[in-house]
Design an enzyme around this catalytic site. Structure first.
Site, mmCIF file in Angstrom:
data_model
loop_
_atom_site.group_PDB
_atom_site.id
_atom_site.type_symbol
_atom_site.label_atom_id
_atom_site.label_comp_id
_atom_site.label_asym_id
_atom_site.label_seq_id
_atom_site.Cartn_x
_atom_site.Cartn_y
_atom_site.Cartn_z
ATOM 1 N N ARG A 167 0.810 -1.225 0.000
ATOM 2 C CA ARG A 167 0.000 0.000 0.000
ATOM 3 C C ARG A 167 0.842 1.274 0.000
ATOM 4 O O ARG A 167 0.582 2.198 -0.743
ATOM 5 C CB ARG A 167 -0.954 0.008 1.204
ATOM 6 C CG ARG A 167 -2.216 -0.789 0.982
ATOM 7 C CD ARG A 167 -2.814 -1.196 2.305
ATOM 8 N NE ARG A 167 -1.870 -2.031 3.024
ATOM 9 C CZ ARG A 167 -1.700 -3.324 2.781
ATOM 10 N NH1 ARG A 167 -2.446 -3.921 1.889
ATOM 11 N NH2 ARG A 167 -0.797 -4.036 3.429
ATOM 12 N N THR A 168 1.850 1.303 0.863
ATOM 13 C CA THR A 168 2.629 2.540 0.968
ATOM 14 C C THR A 168 3.336 2.833 -0.349
ATOM 15 O O THR A 168 3.245 3.932 -0.900
ATOM 16 C CB THR A 168 3.658 2.419 2.110
ATOM 17 O OG1 THR A 168 2.951 2.116 3.316
ATOM 18 C CG2 THR A 168 4.412 3.716 2.307
ATOM 19 N N LYS A 170 26.140 -5.554 -2.802
ATOM 20 C CA LYS A 170 27.598 -5.390 -2.733
ATOM 21 C C LYS A 170 28.024 -4.776 -1.421
ATOM 22 O O LYS A 170 29.209 -4.491 -1.210
ATOM 23 C CB LYS A 170 28.077 -4.512 -3.895
ATOM 24 C CG LYS A 170 27.815 -5.111 -5.255
ATOM 25 C CD LYS A 170 28.228 -4.132 -6.349
ATOM 26 C CE LYS A 170 27.733 -4.603 -7.707
ATOM 27 N NZ LYS A 170 27.768 -3.516 -8.684
ATOM 28 N N ARG A 207 11.674 3.107 3.025
ATOM 29 C CA ARG A 207 11.315 2.152 4.098
ATOM 30 C C ARG A 207 12.549 1.304 4.351
ATOM 31 O O ARG A 207 13.153 0.759 3.423
ATOM 32 C CB ARG A 207 10.135 1.267 3.709
ATOM 33 C CG ARG A 207 9.885 0.184 4.774
ATOM 34 C CD ARG A 207 8.612 -0.583 4.554
ATOM 35 N NE ARG A 207 7.445 0.235 4.848
ATOM 36 C CZ ARG A 207 6.203 -0.209 4.774
ATOM 37 N NH1 ARG A 207 5.964 -1.456 4.398
ATOM 38 N NH2 ARG A 207 5.199 0.587 5.064
ATOM 39 N N HIS A 254 5.911 5.811 11.151
ATOM 40 C CA HIS A 254 5.288 5.653 9.843
ATOM 41 C C HIS A 254 4.296 6.810 9.707
ATOM 42 O O HIS A 254 3.086 6.606 9.724
ATOM 43 C CB HIS A 254 4.582 4.287 9.788
ATOM 44 C CG HIS A 254 4.156 3.860 8.425
ATOM 45 N ND1 HIS A 254 4.431 4.595 7.282
ATOM 46 C CD2 HIS A 254 3.459 2.778 8.009
ATOM 47 C CE1 HIS A 254 3.926 3.958 6.235
ATOM 48 N NE2 HIS A 254 3.331 2.861 6.661
#
Lengths: 154, 307
Positions: B56-57, B85, B106, B134
């Site tokens: 959703r985000t 890496k 995120r 959030h």
């Protein structure tokens, strides 16, 4: 009284006397100063010394050394009321109480293993300091350290 | 309101006036979110750095950007990037901020968004930092409550994992600025931490705790359900018992206020029976949609574009 005092705390020519350390914290003060076993100068430590103001206190005396600001900040975190006496040629050249800084950087490890300051990222730990009692709030993850601060010192 | 080029890291950075500024702008942009077309962000590029799964985000930010005429750069899978890496987040941010006008991030570590802000030359919007913050979820929750119910004199019950749930901590913080009457419903092992409760009360919220979901249902305006995660319980039998006790079905809705709404940040697992979806109280899918106008509002604000 004075004879007893002399026995416990021999005067030093040059160096630092850290007085009024919270009883039980002298060993942690030595740890902050990096004194663990082999050390070239005279170090005297007294624990649980009777004190009118505190009931009991610890004292640490180090010859030929004056402390750095970072060391003083660390001592303030574990013993807010400690006093610093700078001795030069047997005289007290300066005397002051340690002061809690508002922010401490690169001095304490965050207790949260998932905090960004505990990763390989190029950031150092940073805490806001609150007084009475001392509380350290991580500016990254907001976890708060209130107990056993000495165990988390870097 | 000085928002241009500002980072969006935590709800604690917002005053009540600033929250309302974002909500008002989202209300203006909602018609565009419903399928309109605009060139407000034409020529702007949003970078999406998702080090953890998100549906959703991530998708609502993409939708918001595309509906406003902007473009999106996606990090893609970690395997296809220099993360494998061993590149640090800090280096990634330094580089990507030269490619884009804002970054949504995120990351699994708490505090990662704040650290990213220290290295970025463009605004960072926190899309979740581990168990930390959030903020865009909280803003869309507030938008949903304001639009589908009301923010002043609100009676709200928040149900589920109140100990670890980041959305719940941010939401209750924001609601405390409105003096909400908050009932916390959870099993004993997932109660809200004392420090957070003390903070809420200090800011003017009325806070009550209970383990009993049913007794709270008939006196609230909003029922905010959250997922109880299986991994919080060492004993699977205990989990089943708790999950069953905090599940809403149509059978619970007989005596609730007509205007009561049910919200959930999604994804849901067992907490809301699918039979509730068609009831007049369900708002969790609308809530999910409101993520688009809220994110449109934030993008225009941090990129310094007027509406």
């Amino acid at each position: 009284m004075s004879a007893e005092k002399e026995l416990r705390v021999r005067p030093i020519r040059n160096g630092t006397v850290i007085d009024r350390i919270l009883a039980g914290q002298a060993m942690n003060v030595l740890k902050i100063l990096g004194i663990k076993g082999a050390y070239s100068d005279v170090v005297t430590m007294a624990m649980n010394v009777p004190s009118k103001a505190l009931g009991q206190k610890d004292i640490v005396k180090i010859e030929n050394r004056e402390l750095e600001e970072k060391e003083l900040d660390k001592i303030s975190l574990i013993s807010t009321g400690a006093t610093i006496n700078i001795i030069r040629d047997f005289e007290v050249a300066d005397k002051y109480q340690v002061e809690l800084p508002e922010i401490v950087e690169s001095m304490v490890k965050c207790i949260n293993p998932n905090c960004i300051s505990n990763t390989k990222e190029p950031v150092t730990s940073k805490f806001e300091v609150k007084k009475d009692p001392v509380q350290l709030r991580c500016i990254y993850c907001e976890n708060i350290i209130t107990e056993n601060i000495a165990e988390h010192l870097l | 309101m000085r928002f241009e080029r500002r980072h969006i890291i935590s709800m604690k950075d917002f005053t009540r006036d600033e929250m309302e500024y974002v909500l008002d702008r989202a209300a203006k942009l909602e018609p565009l979110a419903r399928g309109g077309r605009s060139d407000l962000l034409a020529g702007k590029i949003l970078a999406l750095l998702f080090y953890e799964p998100s549906t959703r985000t991530r998708m609502s930010f993409e939708t918001a950007m595309l509906r406003l005429g902007g473009n999106v750069l996606n990090l893609g899978s970690k395997e296809a990037t220099s993360i494998v890496k061993g590149e640090t987040l800090a280096d990634m941010i330094r580089v990507v901020s030269t490619y884009s006008d804002a970054i949504v991030q995120r990351h699994p570590s708490e505090g990662s968004a704040l650290m990213a802000a220290e290295f970025s030359s463009v605004p960072i919007i926190n899309g979740g930092d581990g168990a930390g913050h959030h903020p865009t979820q909280t803003l869309l929750d507030l938008y949903t409550i304001r639009k589908e119910s009301h923010l002043d004199n609100l009676d709200i019950a928040i149900v589920g994992d109140l100990k670890y749930g980041r959305t719940v901590h941010s939401l209750t913080y924001a609601l405390s600025l409105y003096g909400a009457n908050i009932t916390l419903v959870s099993p004993p092992q997932l109660k809200m931490p004392d420090q957070i409760k003390a903070d809420l009360k200090a800011r003017g919220a009325r806070v009550r705790e209970t383990e009993n979901l049913e007794e709270t249902l008939d006196c609230i305006d909003v029922l905010y359900m959250t997922r109880i995660q299986k991994e919080r319980f060492p004993d699977p039998t205990e989990y089943k018992k708790v999950a069953g006790a905090y599940k809403i079905t149509t059978g619970h809705l007989g005596n609730v206020r007509d205007s009561m709404i049910i919200m959930h940040p999604l994804p849901r697992v067992y907490e809301i029976d699918s039979s509730v979806d068609t009831s007049s109280h369900a708002r969790y899918f609308e809530q999910s949609f409101y993520g688009v106008p809220i994110r449109m509002a934030l993008l225009t604000i941090v990129m310094g574009v007027g509406v």
